[in-house]
Design a protein around this motif. Structure first.
Motif, PDB file in Angstrom:
ATOM      1  N   LEU A 119       0.874  -1.174   0.000  1.00 41.48           N
ATOM      2  CA  LEU A 119       0.000   0.000   0.000  1.00 41.48           C
ATOM      3  C   LEU A 119       0.908   1.218   0.000  1.00 41.48           C
ATOM      4  CD1 LEU A 119      -3.047   0.776   0.302  1.00 41.48           C
ATOM      5  CD2 LEU A 119      -2.675   0.837   2.774  1.00 41.48           C
ATOM      6  N   GLY A 120       0.730   2.092  -1.002  1.00 40.91           N
ATOM      7  CA  GLY A 120       1.568   3.289  -1.070  1.00 40.91           C
ATOM      8  C   GLY A 120       3.045   2.914  -1.080  1.00 40.91           C
ATOM      9  N   HIS A 121       3.814   3.592  -0.229  1.00 44.47           N
ATOM     10  CA  HIS A 121       5.258   3.338  -0.188  1.00 44.47           C
ATOM     11  C   HIS A 121       5.617   2.153   0.705  1.00 44.47           C
ATOM     12  CE1 HIS A 121       4.459   5.752   3.412  1.00 44.47           C
ATOM     13  NE2 HIS A 121       5.519   5.173   3.918  1.00 44.47           N
ATOM     14  N   THR A 122       4.617   1.482   1.285  1.00 42.42           N
ATOM     15  CA  THR A 122       4.910   0.363   2.186  1.00 42.42           C
ATOM     16  C   THR A 122       4.671  -0.970   1.496  1.00 42.42           C
ATOM     17  OG1 THR A 122       2.669   0.127   3.079  1.00 42.42           O
ATOM     18  CG2 THR A 122       4.076   1.785   4.113  1.00 42.42           C
ATOM     19  N   GLY A 123       5.393  -1.983   1.936  1.00 44.25           N
ATOM     20  CA  GLY A 123       5.212  -3.316   1.357  1.00 44.25           C
ATOM     21  C   GLY A 123       4.071  -4.045   2.052  1.00 44.25           C
ATOM     22  N   GLY A 124       3.598  -5.123   1.434  1.00 47.19           N
ATOM     23  CA  GLY A 124       2.522  -5.923   2.029  1.00 47.19           C
ATOM     24  C   GLY A 124       2.997  -7.347   2.257  1.00 47.19           C
ATOM     25  N   THR A 125       2.522  -7.936   3.354  1.00 48.83           N
ATOM     26  CA  THR A 125       2.962  -9.292   3.705  1.00 48.83           C
ATOM     27  C   THR A 125       2.685 -10.289   2.574  1.00 48.83           C
ATOM     28  OG1 THR A 125       2.561  -8.805   6.019  1.00 48.83           O
ATOM     29  CG2 THR A 125       2.668 -11.125   5.429  1.00 48.83           C
ATOM     30  N   LEU A 126       1.534 -10.138   1.897  1.00 47.32           N
ATOM     31  CA  LEU A 126       1.215 -11.123   0.856  1.00 47.32           C
ATOM     32  C   LEU A 126       2.190 -11.025  -0.310  1.00 47.32           C
ATOM     33  CD1 LEU A 126      -2.690 -11.082   0.754  1.00 47.32           C
ATOM     34  CD2 LEU A 126      -1.138 -12.464   2.147  1.00 47.32           C
ATOM     35  N   ASP A 127       2.514  -9.806  -0.740  1.00 48.23           N
ATOM     36  CA  ASP A 127       3.482  -9.646  -1.838  1.00 48.23           C
ATOM     37  C   ASP A 127       4.827 -10.243  -1.434  1.00 48.23           C
ATOM     38  OD1 ASP A 127       1.625  -8.299  -3.426  1.00 48.23           O
ATOM     39  OD2 ASP A 127       2.226  -6.326  -2.679  1.00 48.23           O
ATOM     40  N   LYS A 128       5.177 -10.091  -0.160  1.00 47.93           N
ATOM     41  CA  LYS A 128       6.467 -10.629   0.305  1.00 47.93           C
ATOM     42  C   LYS A 128       6.442 -12.156   0.260  1.00 47.93           C
ATOM     43  CE  LYS A 128       6.916  -6.555   3.095  1.00 47.93           C
ATOM     44  NZ  LYS A 128       7.033  -5.866   4.368  1.00 47.93           N
ATOM     45  N   LEU A 129       5.420 -12.738   0.872  1.00 48.11           N
ATOM     46  CA  LEU A 129       5.393 -14.210   0.954  1.00 48.11           C
ATOM     47  C   LEU A 129       5.226 -14.858  -0.417  1.00 48.11           C
ATOM     48  CD1 LEU A 129       3.421 -14.801   4.254  1.00 48.11           C
ATOM     49  CD2 LEU A 129       5.821 -15.316   3.803  1.00 48.11           C
ATOM     50  N   GLU A 130       4.523 -14.161  -1.321  1.00 49.44           N
ATOM     51  CA  GLU A 130       4.354 -14.748  -2.665  1.00 49.44           C
ATOM     52  C   GLU A 130       5.663 -14.769  -3.449  1.00 49.44           C
ATOM     53  OE1 GLU A 130      -0.443 -13.978  -3.120  1.00 49.44           O
ATOM     54  OE2 GLU A 130       0.932 -12.710  -4.274  1.00 49.44           O
ATOM     55  N   SER A 131       6.705 -14.136  -2.907  1.00 51.74           N
ATOM     56  CA  SER A 131       8.003 -14.258  -3.583  1.00 51.74           C
ATOM     57  C   SER A 131       8.620 -15.637  -3.330  1.00 51.74           C
ATOM     58  CB  SER A 131       8.954 -13.142  -3.125  1.00 51.74           C
ATOM     59  OG  SER A 131       9.332 -13.326  -1.793  1.00 51.74           O
ATOM     60  N   ILE A 132       8.049 -16.399  -2.412  1.00 50.27           N
ATOM     61  CA  ILE A 132       8.507 -17.786  -2.207  1.00 50.27           C
ATOM     62  C   ILE A 132       7.848 -18.632  -3.302  1.00 50.27           C
ATOM     63  CG2 ILE A 132       8.507 -19.769  -0.654  1.00 50.27           C
ATOM     64  CD1 ILE A 132       8.136 -17.773   1.680  1.00 50.27           C
ATOM     65  N   PRO A 133       8.635 -19.260  -4.181  1.00 54.51           N
ATOM     66  CA  PRO A 133       8.023 -19.998  -5.289  1.00 54.51           C
ATOM     67  C   PRO A 133       6.941 -20.970  -4.806  1.00 54.51           C
ATOM     68  CG  PRO A 133      10.385 -19.819  -5.610  1.00 54.51           C
ATOM     69  CD  PRO A 133      10.101 -19.264  -4.245  1.00 54.51           C
ATOM     70  N   GLY A 134       5.763 -20.872  -5.433  1.00 54.40           N
ATOM     71  CA  GLY A 134       4.653 -21.785  -5.132  1.00 54.40           C
ATOM     72  C   GLY A 134       3.715 -21.292  -4.048  1.00 54.40           C
ATOM     73  N   PHE A 135       4.144 -20.349  -3.213  1.00 54.60           N
ATOM     74  CA  PHE A 135       3.313 -19.933  -2.077  1.00 54.60           C
ATOM     75  C   PHE A 135       2.036 -19.265  -2.552  1.00 54.60           C
ATOM     76  CE2 PHE A 135       1.666 -17.115   1.149  1.00 54.60           C
ATOM     77  CZ  PHE A 135       1.813 -17.821   2.326  1.00 54.60           C
ATOM     78  N   THR A 136       0.914 -19.652  -1.973  1.00 53.49           N
ATOM     79  CA  THR A 136      -0.331 -18.956  -2.277  1.00 53.49           C
ATOM     80  C   THR A 136      -1.016 -18.505  -0.992  1.00 53.49           C
ATOM     81  OG1 THR A 136      -2.503 -19.059  -3.308  1.00 53.49           O
ATOM     82  CG2 THR A 136      -1.680 -21.116  -2.392  1.00 53.49           C
ATOM     83  N   ALA A 137      -1.582 -17.300  -1.083  1.00 53.76           N
ATOM     84  CA  ALA A 137      -2.336 -16.767   0.059  1.00 53.76           C
ATOM     85  C   ALA A 137      -3.824 -16.964  -0.162  1.00 53.76           C
ATOM     86  CB  ALA A 137      -2.031 -15.281   0.219  1.00 53.76           C
ATOM     87  N   GLU A 138      -4.180 -17.465  -1.347  1.00 49.68           N
ATOM     88  CA  GLU A 138      -5.611 -17.656  -1.673  1.00 49.68           C
ATOM     89  C   GLU A 138      -6.002 -19.046  -1.205  1.00 49.68           C
ATOM     90  OE1 GLU A 138      -7.247 -15.136  -3.002  1.00 49.68           O
ATOM     91  OE2 GLU A 138      -5.511 -13.906  -3.560  1.00 49.68           O
TER      92      GLU A 138
END
Ligand code: URA
Length: 440
Positions: A119-138
């Motif tokens: 959000l804005g200039h801050t990062g989000g936990t989901l975007d971070k964790l999705e950088s782990i190959p295969g990880f899904t938050a859905e």
């Protein structure tokens, strides 16, 4: 019974002109926007009016309740162990959720963490964790429940929880309407109250990298959210923490996951460890769990075990290489001395310009974009050594990111001294990481 009829232009005009939105108007606009009967451009105008005019506590409370009512509310009362969650109001390098959730799970509580994107200039936990190959938050509600009972942790996209917030959050991100106390308070609390945790700890950021710039505003935000939590029967505590400089030594999706793994392995930067352990203690106290030392779980491997179990359950490959931007550039020290200041807002904007965040709704983010901070305030610096390394997959973004860093840090003459973890910024204005605790 009186029948209320509303239309978007009238509701927008009331707020634009500094008026108060009635409960019925709030319910109508949230419900209509959730179901596509109020258009994005109309909601954008209303959000800007709220940004400029504000809302009183009664309006915020109704707006929050309407967002909760836009979706379902989870209930884990039959889980057999206490549930507790934390949410941050948004910071730079704020990767705390990633080590914190497994630490608290390792101590015996269950953490149903409905997380957000950048959000804005801050990062989000989901975007971070999705950088782990295969990880899904859905993941489905059934899977959240299963993970909570088997691992004690799930980190998931809010999905059908407060869907009004999901739409409004994405719109705020691209319409310059993020930095608003009523909109932050209602966004955080609608998701958190809908997710059904028994208790909540809020990490309310203070300083340049926070959305609200003054300590007084952050205190008001904390008090508003604590009151909202209690009004919904959820014990809620807020901790005010410093966000004048970034947390840790990394800013950007995959870089922050890598640093979180260092913390889970018993290492990592002092400030990230200190905040993780402090928030874990607050969460465990609210959950009624005592006798477990959260710091110990970072050293005995149990927090790491819980993290690996969580990632594996959500499809992630714990052994895969984390992505890193294909192009890099370093910023050398202009002189020798001691690292002085690092402006968290400028760092966040630089990382956003490198591609880690979005400029339009739904845009993909670059997982490998980010900045590694080689020298933190108080550390000795030799002339010419790298102070920062910038990473991106799109090198044409580097000049704009460099522009954000212009004037955003200093190397000073005061003698190097290693600051204890609880003091983050450089003399002459050392400030504690944990500023205050707000409860009622
Ligand atoms: N986190 C949220 O969920 N919403 C905000 O508005 C800010 C931080």
């Amino acid at each position: 019974m009186t029948q209320f009829t509303f239309d978007a232009p009238t509701v927008i005009r009331v707020k634009r002109d500094g008026g108060r939105l009635s409960d019925e108007a709030v319910d109508w606009v949230i419900d209509s926007y959730t179901h596509g009967r109020v258009a994005d451009e109309q909601m954008s105008a209303l959000l800007m009016a709220i940004f400029l005019r504000g809302m009183d506590r009664g309006e915020i409370s109704r707006w929050t309740s309407a967002m909760i009512a836009s979706g379902e509310r989870l209930d884990f009362s039959d889980l057999g162990r206490p549930t507790v969650d934390k949410h941050s109001t948004g910071g730079v390098g704020d990767k705390i959720t990633i080590p914190l959730v497994p630490v608290v799970a390792a101590c015996g509580a269950a953490v149903p963490q409905a997380a957000g994107r950048g959000l804005g200039h801050t990062g989000g936990t989901l975007d971070k964790l999705e950088s782990i190959p295969g990880f899904t938050a859905e993941i489905s509600k059934a899977q959240v429940r299963q993970q909570l009972s088997e691992i004690g942790a799930a980190i998931f996209a809010a999905g059908e929880l407060a869907p009004a917030d999901r739409k409004i959050y994405a719109l705020r991100d691209v319409t310059g309407t993020v930095e608003s106390l009523p909109l932050i308070a209602s966004s955080v609390m609608s998701k958190k109250l809908a997710e059904g945790a028994d208790a909540l700890v809020l990490d309310v950021k203070v300083g340049r990298g926070a959305f609200l710039k003054t300590e007084a505003e952050s205190r008001e935000l904390a008090a508003t959210m604590v009151e909202l939590g209690l009004a919904h029967g959820v014990p809620t505590v807020a901790v005010l923490t410093d966000m004048d400089i970034p947390l840790g030594r990394t800013v950007g999706n995959a870089l922050e996951v890598a640093e979180s793994l260092e913390v889970l392995a018993g290492g990592g930067p002092d400030d990230v460890v200190e905040l993780t352990v402090r928030l874990a203690r607050e969460m465990l106290a609210l959950a009624g769990i005592d006798g477990r030392d959260p710091a110990q779980t970072l050293h005995d491997g149990t927090a790491m075990d819980h993290f690996r179990a969580l990632v594996t359950a959500q499809g992630g490959d714990v052994h895969a290489q984390l992505p890193i931007g294909a192009h890099s550039e370093t910023v050398p020290a202009p002189r020798g001395g001691t690292m002085g200041d690092i402006d968290a807002l400028a760092m966040g904007l630089a990382v956003w310009r490198l591609g880690a965040g979005r400029a339009a709704p739904g845009q993909p983010v670059q997982f490998g974009a980010g900045i590694r901070i080689h020298r933190r305030p108080g550390e000795p610096v030799s002339a010419g050594e790298p102070l920062f390394t910038l990473y991106t997959d799109t090198p044409e973004r580097i000049p704009a990111a460099m522009g954000e860093l212009d004037g955003a840090f200093s190397v000073v003459d005061v003698p190097p001294k290693s600051l204890p973890g609880s003091l983050r910024s450089c003399p002459p204005n050392p400030r504690p990481l944990i500023i205050d605790r707000i409860s009622r």
